[in-house]
Design an enzyme around this catalytic site. Structure first.
Site, short mmCIF file in Angstrom:
data_model
loop_
_atom_site.label_atom_id
_atom_site.label_comp_id
_atom_site.label_asym_id
_atom_site.label_seq_id
_atom_site.Cartn_x
_atom_site.Cartn_y
_atom_site.Cartn_z
N ASP A 1 -7.66 21.97 -19.36
CA ASP A 1 -7.03 20.78 -19.92
C ASP A 1 -8.06 19.91 -20.64
O ASP A 1 -7.82 19.39 -21.73
CB ASP A 1 -6.39 19.95 -18.80
CG ASP A 1 -5.15 20.60 -18.22
OD1 ASP A 1 -4.43 21.27 -18.98
OD2 ASP A 1 -4.91 20.43 -17.02
N GLY B 1 -22.52 7.88 -9.18
CA GLY B 1 -23.67 7.07 -8.82
C GLY B 1 -24.42 7.61 -7.63
O GLY B 1 -24.57 8.81 -7.43
N HIS C 1 -43.89 -2.70 -17.58
CA HIS C 1 -44.34 -2.07 -18.82
C HIS C 1 -44.85 -0.64 -18.61
O HIS C 1 -45.38 -0.28 -17.56
CB HIS C 1 -45.46 -2.91 -19.45
CG HIS C 1 -46.62 -3.13 -18.53
ND1 HIS C 1 -47.70 -2.29 -18.47
CD2 HIS C 1 -46.86 -4.11 -17.63
CE1 HIS C 1 -48.57 -2.72 -17.58
NE2 HIS C 1 -48.09 -3.84 -17.04
N HIS D 1 -31.77 7.18 -10.42
CA HIS D 1 -30.99 5.98 -10.07
C HIS D 1 -31.94 4.99 -9.40
O HIS D 1 -32.48 5.26 -8.33
CB HIS D 1 -29.85 6.33 -9.13
CG HIS D 1 -28.94 5.18 -8.84
ND1 HIS D 1 -27.81 5.31 -8.07
CD2 HIS D 1 -28.97 3.87 -9.20
CE1 HIS D 1 -27.19 4.14 -7.99
NE2 HIS D 1 -27.90 3.25 -8.66
#
Length: 225
Positions: free
Chosen positions: A56, A70, A139, A148
């Protein structure tokens, strides 16, 4: 628009980024290989259409997508994203309007930055990464694919985080640390030393607990095979 996955992350994303299209006449397509019945699918109060088979999904016209997976499932998030790209679909980067980042920052595809994220200059972020609420990336950091970084984390300068690793909420990673691939750093940890691949680490300072399951990039995941 296609969303892969139907859990809590999708609910948050729709609320944060797509309120304006909730009442739109266009459909949102939701695909979740673990939901096989109309009787148990979640309700989103949007004009959604569901697809319960890969065939589908393949019949849909080319359009944008986001893989809404997540937690510590960066490997799965990355794999599904890359497969959808091969089908010709276009990954979205979702960056909340409150995110602050320097123009030198480089993002991969299917990137999610939640509210109040800060990213400092010369940082590179891979594909299918999540920077969760109020996390800070200093930085010259390098964040590989499928990472994550959970809410409230502070990643100091020149840190490197390997693919598919997860940094638990409110953790601190000190400068110049290298974290290997497929690692899990427990919530509230302070990492003062380099972490090898496939490690679970927790504490202040962070201590090795055990090895995590090694990942196989050739592994077949539900829904596409």
């Amino acid at each position: 628009m296609i969303f892969w996955g139907s859990g809590s992350q999708l609910k948050v994303i729709i609320n944060l980024f797509f309120k304006k299209i909730i009442h739109d006449s266009e459909s949102i397509y939701i695909f979740d290989p673990f939901i096989q019945s109309e009787d148990i699918k979640p309700k989103f109060n949007i004009n959604e259409k569901w697809f319960f088979s890969f065939d589908d999904l393949k019949r849909l016209p080319t359009q944008n997508f986001y893989v809404a997976i997540g937690n510590e499932y960066g490997f799965e998030r990355y794999k599904y994203c890359q497969r959808l790209i091969k089908l010709g679909f276009k990954p979205l980067n979702l960056i909340h309007e409150s995110t602050i980042f320097d123009q030198s920052v480089k993002f991969g595809n299917s990137f999610l930055a939640m509210p109040r994220v800060t990213i400092q200059p010369f940082t590179t972020i891979g594909n299918s990464c999540i920077l969760n609420t109020s996390s800070t990336i200093d930085h010259e950091c390098t964040i590989k694919d499928g990472v994550h970084i959970m809410g409230g984390c502070y990643i100091a300068g020149r840190v490197s985080i390997g693919s598919f690793s997860t940094i638990g909420s409110n953790s601190t990673i000190l400068p110049d640390i290298k974290i290997g691939k497929n690692c899990f750093i427990g919530a509230g940890s302070v990492i003062t030393k380099n972490i090898s691949d496939n490690s679970i680490v927790c504490g202040v300072p962070g201590k090795f607990l055990k090895k995590s399951r090694e990942l196989n990039l050739e592994e077949k995941l539900p829904g596409f095979y």
